[in-house]
Enzyme design. Structure first.
Site: not given
Ligand code: NAD
Length: 374
Positions: A246, A249, A122, A238, A267, A253, A144, A228, A242, A186
């Site tokens: 987006n 987005h 939990r 949100e 993304h 999406h 999130k 942020k 908030r 971003e």
């Molecule tokens: P990811 O986690 O897939 O990382 C991108 C790539 O970079 C992966 O291959 C990873 O292995 C590699 N990587 C990460 N750090 C590294 C490093 N220091 N050196 C070498 N390689 C490295 O993707 P991302 O772009 O970090 O995140 C995308 C995700 O984030 C999506 O799923 C999106 O929906 C989510 N997201 C969430 C929020 C939220 O508020 N929770 C906001 C924006 C995006």
């Protein structure tokens, strides 16, 4: 040089620490949170291969033991299967209610590990150690968490704030250029949604940022996180403001769904294209000047980023199908699409009042341009 941004949410306040060398000093930051000297780390195979042993050493310098589960890299890891695997593993490791889970990776690991922590017993506390630019400036802050459903992205999840965020600027040095630029999508978004001066700063400093200048990177991450944090504190779940985060987005999406949430379109790349389309839509609706979408595109192009639908390889569905895919977006309220539009750079607002026909026109024209260019 280490800087700290506070996220002063009542009862769940935490710090985002930004600076070089934080992985090596992780133990110093994490130790005060622990009841016993042990953490469970979730990471992905790329980050593990490059940095996990350094993290182990950084924790063990303060006498903290670490167990780690290494998951496959990539968006498809944000799935029920990997959530189950993670939660089972955390239970097998006998992670207790008072323990701390560490998310060591990009946004995929942060979202998945945060959700696993939210539902384990939990809710256990977790620390975000974001390793991608996208995760440092966006996903690690704000609570999130979640996974993707076959029906759409991020449709299953929970709000669960981290207890601390440690954003090690040095670790960005091993990111592939493409992943770095996806994260930059971003960063630009923050300027576009609420801070024209920051967008101008990025126009001037984007090249240094991309070339690896440490002070510029720290400032870009700090400024983004501060924006942020301010928004999250005003509207954690949100109900209003908030949603500004987006920007781009709703388009993003739909494009991610159309390209299968994979390597064809990351993304952050979708966010960049989505921001350009959102400004195009705003200009068509007479909300901002025609120069604004051009300026947005010019900056994205100058950074070598994907900017238009023409930059997405392979087939794309027609405009009506893309519009339909937008209907799956979480931000749909009473079946009405909600968009973040802009009255100018730095002046975004949320509206449900967008004629579907204008959205269709923007998409049709963008697809026509793509066809011409291929
Ligand atoms: P990811 O986690 O897939 O990382 C991108 C790539 O970079 C992966 O291959 C990873 O292995 C590699 N990587 C990460 N750090 C590294 C490093 N220091 N050196 C070498 N390689 C490295 O993707 P991302 O772009 O970090 O995140 C995308 C995700 O984030 C999506 O799923 C999106 O929906 C989510 N997201 C969430 C929020 C939220 O508020 N929770 C906001 C924006 C995006």
């Amino acid at each position: 040089m280490t800087v700290t941004v506070s996220v002063p949410l009542p009862g769940r306040a935490y710090d985002v620490v930004i600076g070089p060398g934080l992985v090596d000093r992780a133990g110093t930051y994490v130790a005060p949170l622990l009841r016993r000297p042990r953490v469970a780390v979730l990471t992905d195979e790329n980050v593990a291969a490059l940095h996990l042993e350094r993290l182990r050493a950084g924790l063990s310098a303060e006498g903290i033991d670490m167990v780690a589960l290494t998951l496959p890299a990539g968006e498809s890891t944000k799935s029920w299967a990997h959530l189950t695997q993670s939660v089972d593993w955390l239970l097998d490791q006998k992670v207790e209610r008072s323990d701390v889970v560490v998310a060591f990776g990009g946004g995929v690991i942060g979202d998945l590990a945060g959700f696993a922590a939210a539902i384990l017993r939990r809710g256990v506390r977790f620390v975000q150690m974001p390793t991608s630019l996208l995760a440092q400036v966006d996903s690690s802050v704000g609570g999130k968490t979640g996974i993707n459903a076959t029906q759409g992205k991020n449709l299953i999840g929970a709000f669960h704030q981290p207890s601390m965020v440690l954003a090690d600027i040095d670790i960005l040095g091993t990111l592939h250029a493409r992943d770095f630029l996806a994260g930059y999508g971003e960063v630009v978004k923050y300027g576009l949604l609420g801070d024209a001066a920051f967008f101008e700063w990025l126009e001037r400093n984007g090249a240094a940022l991309s070339a690896g200048d440490q002070a510029t990177r720290i400032e870009a991450v700090r400024h983004s996180v501060q924006m942020k944090a301010d928004i999250v504190v005003r509207d954690e779940t949100e109900q209003g403001d908030r949603a500004l985060l987006n920007l781009g987005h709703t388009f993003c999406h739909a494009l991610e769904a159309a390209t299968g949430y994979g390597n064809r379109l990351l993304h952050g790349e979708g966010v960049a294209i989505g921001c350009a389309l959102a400004f195009e839509l705003s200009a068509r609706l007479g909300l901002c000047s025609q120069e604004d979408p051009s300026r947005v595109r010019a900056h994205l192009r100058s950074m070598g980023m994907k900017t238009d639908l023409a930059d997405i390889a392979g087939d794309l569905p027609d405009a009506a199908t893309l519009l339909e895919l937008m209907g799956q977006d979480k931000k749909v309220v009473d079946g009405q699409l909600r968009f973040v539009l802009a009255r100018g750079i730095g002046q975004a607002f949320v509206t449900g009042d967008v004629p579907a026909s204008t959205v269709l026109d923007v998409l049709t024209d963008a697809l026509a341009l793509r066809a011409q260019m291929s």
